[in-house]
Motif scaffolding. Structure first.
Motif, PDB file in Angstrom:
ATOM      1  N   ASN A  45       0.820  -1.222   0.163  1.00 53.07           N
ATOM      2  CA  ASN A  45      -0.014   0.001  -0.059  1.00 53.07           C
ATOM      3  C   ASN A  45       1.105   1.155  -0.023  1.00 53.07           C
ATOM      4  O   ASN A  45       1.905   1.125   0.393  1.00 53.07           O
ATOM      5  CB  ASN A  45      -0.849   0.040   1.245  1.00 53.07           C
ATOM      6  N   ILE A  46       0.402   2.342  -0.378  1.00 46.95           N
ATOM      7  CA  ILE A  46       0.941   3.618  -0.483  1.00 46.95           C
ATOM      8  C   ILE A  46      -0.136   4.682  -0.002  1.00 46.95           C
ATOM      9  O   ILE A  46      -1.120   4.498   0.082  1.00 46.95           O
ATOM     10  CB  ILE A  46       1.319   4.145  -1.963  1.00 46.95           C
ATOM     11  N   PRO A  47       0.358   5.850   0.604  1.00 46.90           N
ATOM     12  CA  PRO A  47      -0.569   6.945   0.835  1.00 46.90           C
ATOM     13  C   PRO A  47      -1.725   7.115  -0.032  1.00 46.90           C
ATOM     14  O   PRO A  47      -1.490   7.406  -1.319  1.00 46.90           O
ATOM     15  CB  PRO A  47       0.290   8.057   1.387  1.00 46.90           C
ATOM     16  N   TYR A  48      -2.919   7.450   0.275  1.00 49.96           N
ATOM     17  CA  TYR A  48      -3.985   8.053  -0.374  1.00 49.96           C
ATOM     18  C   TYR A  48      -3.461   9.373  -1.088  1.00 49.96           C
ATOM     19  O   TYR A  48      -3.561  10.102   0.054  1.00 49.96           O
ATOM     20  CB  TYR A  48      -5.365   7.900   0.281  1.00 49.96           C
ATOM     21  N   PRO A  49      -3.548   9.707  -2.142  1.00 48.93           N
ATOM     22  CA  PRO A  49      -3.200  10.936  -2.472  1.00 48.93           C
ATOM     23  C   PRO A  49      -3.980  12.105  -1.842  1.00 48.93           C
ATOM     24  O   PRO A  49      -3.388  13.121  -1.642  1.00 48.93           O
ATOM     25  CB  PRO A  49      -3.383  10.812  -4.239  1.00 48.93           C
ATOM     26  N   ALA A  50      -5.449  11.825  -1.787  1.00 52.14           N
ATOM     27  CA  ALA A  50      -6.276  13.099  -1.365  1.00 52.14           C
ATOM     28  C   ALA A  50      -6.131  13.402   0.214  1.00 52.14           C
ATOM     29  O   ALA A  50      -6.559  14.197   0.767  1.00 52.14           O
ATOM     30  CB  ALA A  50      -7.569  12.745  -1.702  1.00 52.14           C
ATOM     31  N   ASN A  51      -5.494  12.176   0.961  1.00 46.60           N
ATOM     32  CA  ASN A  51      -5.358  12.138   2.428  1.00 46.60           C
ATOM     33  C   ASN A  51      -4.296  11.295   2.800  1.00 46.60           C
ATOM     34  O   ASN A  51      -4.603   9.989   2.726  1.00 46.60           O
ATOM     35  CB  ASN A  51      -6.732  11.805   3.103  1.00 46.60           C
ATOM     36  N   ALA A  52      -3.223  11.632   3.162  1.00 42.64           N
ATOM     37  CA  ALA A  52      -2.028  11.110   3.408  1.00 42.64           C
ATOM     38  C   ALA A  52      -2.221  10.162   4.701  1.00 42.64           C
ATOM     39  O   ALA A  52      -1.541   9.112   4.889  1.00 42.64           O
ATOM     40  CB  ALA A  52      -0.835  11.610   3.646  1.00 42.64           C
ATOM     41  N   ASN A  53      -3.400  10.344   5.508  1.00 42.10           N
ATOM     42  CA  ASN A  53      -3.571   9.520   6.428  1.00 42.10           C
ATOM     43  C   ASN A  53      -4.237   8.108   6.300  1.00 42.10           C
ATOM     44  O   ASN A  53      -4.249   7.239   7.069  1.00 42.10           O
ATOM     45  CB  ASN A  53      -4.397  10.252   7.814  1.00 42.10           C
ATOM     46  N   ASP A  54      -4.716   7.992   5.014  1.00 44.60           N
ATOM     47  CA  ASP A  54      -5.445   6.776   4.562  1.00 44.60           C
ATOM     48  C   ASP A  54      -4.407   6.276   3.581  1.00 44.60           C
ATOM     49  O   ASP A  54      -3.465   6.818   2.945  1.00 44.60           O
ATOM     50  CB  ASP A  54      -6.533   7.074   4.165  1.00 44.60           C
ATOM     51  N   VAL A  55      -4.582   4.997   3.034  1.00 41.19           N
ATOM     52  CA  VAL A  55      -3.939   4.188   2.226  1.00 41.19           C
ATOM     53  C   VAL A  55      -4.686   3.789   0.760  1.00 41.19           C
ATOM     54  O   VAL A  55      -5.860   3.725   1.075  1.00 41.19           O
ATOM     55  CB  VAL A  55      -3.092   3.287   2.575  1.00 41.19           C
ATOM     56  N   VAL A  56      -4.004   3.388  -0.118  1.00 41.31           N
ATOM     57  CA  VAL A  56      -4.528   2.764  -1.234  1.00 41.31           C
ATOM     58  C   VAL A  56      -3.656   1.517  -1.604  1.00 41.31           C
ATOM     59  O   VAL A  56      -2.577   1.726  -1.289  1.00 41.31           O
ATOM     60  CB  VAL A  56      -4.923   3.684  -2.435  1.00 41.31           C
ATOM     61  N   PHE A  57      -3.982   0.489  -2.454  1.00 40.41           N
ATOM     62  CA  PHE A  57      -3.068  -0.507  -2.694  1.00 40.41           C
ATOM     63  C   PHE A  57      -2.165   0.127  -3.500  1.00 40.41           C
ATOM     64  O   PHE A  57      -2.304   0.856  -4.500  1.00 40.41           O
ATOM     65  CB  PHE A  57      -4.100  -1.749  -3.508  1.00 40.41           C
ATOM     66  N   GLU A  58      -0.928  -0.579  -3.584  1.00 37.56           N
ATOM     67  CA  GLU A  58       0.379   0.054  -4.317  1.00 37.56           C
ATOM     68  C   GLU A  58       0.268  -0.920  -5.602  1.00 37.56           C
ATOM     69  O   GLU A  58       0.078  -2.165  -5.336  1.00 37.56           O
ATOM     70  CB  GLU A  58       1.709  -0.091  -3.595  1.00 37.56           C
ATOM     71  N   GLN A  59       0.196  -0.416  -6.642  1.00 36.80           N
ATOM     72  CA  GLN A  59       0.291  -1.227  -7.745  1.00 36.80           C
ATOM     73  C   GLN A  59       1.345  -1.005  -8.810  1.00 36.80           C
ATOM     74  O   GLN A  59       1.990  -0.030  -8.751  1.00 36.80           O
ATOM     75  CB  GLN A  59      -1.127  -0.833  -8.720  1.00 36.80           C
ATOM     76  N   PRO A  60       1.605  -1.983  -9.492  1.00 37.19           N
ATOM     77  CA  PRO A  60       1.106  -3.297  -9.544  1.00 37.19           C
ATOM     78  C   PRO A  60       1.234  -4.301  -8.584  1.00 37.19           C
ATOM     79  O   PRO A  60       0.948  -5.560  -8.640  1.00 37.19           O
ATOM     80  CB  PRO A  60       1.578  -3.960 -11.036  1.00 37.19           C
ATOM     81  N   GLN A  61       2.032  -4.108  -7.382  1.00 37.31           N
ATOM     82  CA  GLN A  61       2.629  -5.014  -6.475  1.00 37.31           C
ATOM     83  C   GLN A  61       1.367  -5.813  -5.782  1.00 37.31           C
ATOM     84  O   GLN A  61       1.346  -7.064  -5.621  1.00 37.31           O
ATOM     85  CB  GLN A  61       3.420  -4.464  -5.416  1.00 37.31           C
ATOM     86  N   ALA A  62       0.292  -4.970  -5.367  1.00 33.76           N
ATOM     87  CA  ALA A  62      -0.760  -5.654  -4.811  1.00 33.76           C
ATOM     88  C   ALA A  62      -1.562  -6.512  -5.781  1.00 33.76           C
ATOM     89  O   ALA A  62      -1.989  -7.523  -5.159  1.00 33.76           O
ATOM     90  CB  ALA A  62      -2.028  -4.397  -4.263  1.00 33.76           C
TER      91      ALA A  62
END
Length: 517
Positions: free
Chosen positions: A325-342
């Protein structure tokens, strides 16, 4: 489109939601994260083993009958393909405080503050436990009312914390959302709340933990000196709840620490003689079943088969990983899956490909990312959005892409101008060749899966760091014939096996919040 109110009927903070891009909406305060339990997996594993062994005996039928069950038939919708006879069990830890005593912290939101997948390989020769951070942003899907919830309507283009699905649509909604973002077929779910957790740890004879420095955390109640300790229910619970004042104070580090404690618990089960002692199993199963909820499909026969087949599992064949995962661009307190690794990790689990190798030591060497196919620029349909607020930047990027053969289907403004890094959003794995082709022309760019988008068109949000589109694609690694393999992923997944040395978890404590000494 209407949104939920900040507060629910009980006056509690509602789980936070938000649109694709802007600051997501209401959520439980971040400091309450340290007041939740994340290491349910070993307890669930005990439950599977013990209940599976005991359902064969009629006199233990009362324990089996005490398990709460939820009928999810018709609530999940179309599922991803099941490629092997592996067993995938979704593990849900709820933060509810209803009917429970002695649990500190704020009132829970009935969210799934722990979400893991228990993947039992074909032939039952290995187990992989994949942690999904509770702060992963996920699409808001349509979920029917279930298990006392009101259900939720789909909100295309909007995201929520993945843990909110449980509060709004019950375990069936969590199941449906998990499958939507991972494309992994789920067979069953097991949900646990706080009740009985301390008793189960005590039944197992406690668990070892290892601290590189003394910790006195008033929020969790953990107060122990530096060193290795054998702790029982209350202190084990406090350790698993500890977050603030340690390392970076992040949920991701807490997950990493808890993986070591799950490993310690598996080691304890392996050496305790539990599975060969009916009297010990009887005590554990009574406490486990009182705190357990499952789907109706996880019946006696299914549990018995799983339990019996896992008897030979050793600590070395149990692995813990975290979805990259990596930080969510709109809010660094949250995360999104890092691609294509995830997606490579999810595919490896779905197909039971080569499973993750354990990270050795605290200095981990990043492996080369898996190769993702590319396509011709003319086959890449891309919508370009201005995420920086710089006048004309979307038009500039769109013109440069068009001149290089990309099919730019439109330009416009993003939902906010807070983007620093540029972001490529895509809807499904079938879009990854297009994503990889576009990414090669942009250099530093984040890739985010958003299944609410329409497959076939990818979305480029241009951030303030954008300068221009490269006329020459960056070189790509030579193709690999081995297929998706978790072993080739970045070690961001922090993979360890359950026979690891629990005092080798130093990196999970490093950070500005750690006390000296």
């Amino acid at each position: 489109m209407s949104r939920r109110n900040d507060m629910d009927d009980a006056g509690r903070k509602a789980p936070r939601r938000g649109r694709r891009g802007p600051q997501p909406m209401n959520r439980p305060p971040r400091h309450s994260l340290g007041q939740r339990i994340a290491a349910w997996t070993s307890v669930v594993l005990v439950g599977v083993l013990v209940v599976g062994a005991l359902v064969a005996y009629a006199k233990y039928r009362s324990f089996w009958d005490s398990i709460k069950r939820v009928d999810v038939a018709g609530l999940i919708g179309p599922q991803p393909p099941k490629y092997t006879n592996a067993e995938n069990i979704l593990l849900i830890g709820s933060d509810t405080r209803v009917g429970q005593r002695g649990i500190g912290g704020q009132v829970g939101c009935n969210c799934s503050d722990t979400l893991m997948l228990l993947h039992i390989s074909p032939g039952r020769h290995a187990i992989t436990v994949m942690n999904v951070p509770r702060e992963i942003m996920a699409p808001i899907l349509a979920c029917a009312a279930s298990d006392g919830t009101a259900g939720q309507t789909a909100q295309p283009g909007q995201l929520e914390l993945i843990n909110a699905a449980l509060a709004f649509g019950g375990p069936a909604c969590t199941w449906k959302t998990f499958e939507a973002v991972t494309s992994i077929h789920v067979d069953h779910f097991i949900q646990l709340d706080f009740t009985g957790f301390e008793k189960i740890i005590n039944d197992l004879g406690g668990v070892n933990i290892c601290l590189p420095f003394a910790i006195d955390d008033p929020q969790s109640g953990l107060n122990l000196p530096k060193g290795k300790h054998h702790v029982f229910g209350r202190e084990a619970l406090a350790f698993w709840r500890t977050r603030e004042g340690v390392g970076t104070g992040s949920d991701l580090q807490r997950i990493q620490r808890d993986q070591y404690e799950m490993a310690a618990l598996v080691q304890g089960i392996e050496h305790s003689g539990l599975l060969s002692s009916p009297s010990k199993m009887l005590k554990v199963v009574g406490d486990a079943t009182d705190a357990m909820t499952t789907d109706t499909g996880l019946d006696q026969n299914a549990m018995l088969q799983i339990g019996d087949s896992l008897r030979g599992i050793t600590a070395s064949s149990v692995r813990f990983v975290t979805a990259p995962n990596i930080p969510y661009p709109a809010n660094a307190n949250d995360v999104v899956f890092e691609q294509p690794q995830a997606d490579a990790l999810f595919a490896a689990i779905a197909h039971d490909s080569t499973l993750p190798k354990a990270a050795k030591g605290k200095h981990k060497k990043a492996a080369a990312p898996p190769v993702v196919d590319t396509t011709a620029p003319s086959q890449v349909k891309v919508e370009v959005e201005n995420g920086s607020g710089v006048s004309g930047v979307a038009g500039q990027a769109g013109s440069e892409l068009t001149s290089q053969g990309f099919d730019v289907v439109g330009t416009g403004d993003a939902s906010n101008f807070n983007y620093t890094a540029s972001v490529i959003q895509y809807a499904a794995a079938s879009d990854l060749p297009a994503v990889n082709t576009l990414k090669a022309r942009l250099g530093s760019v984040q890739v985010v899966l958003d299944s609410s988008l329409t497959p076939g068109t990818i979305n480029l949000i241009v951030g303030s760091s954008f300068t221009s589109v490269s006329a020459t694609p960056a070189p790509t690694p030579s193709p690999s014939s081995s297929g998706p393999s978790v072993a080739s992923l970045s070690q961001a997944d922090s993979g360890i096996t359950a026979n690891t040395n629990i005092c080798s978890n130093q990196s999970a404590f490093i950070g500005p919040d750690s006390p000296a000494g």
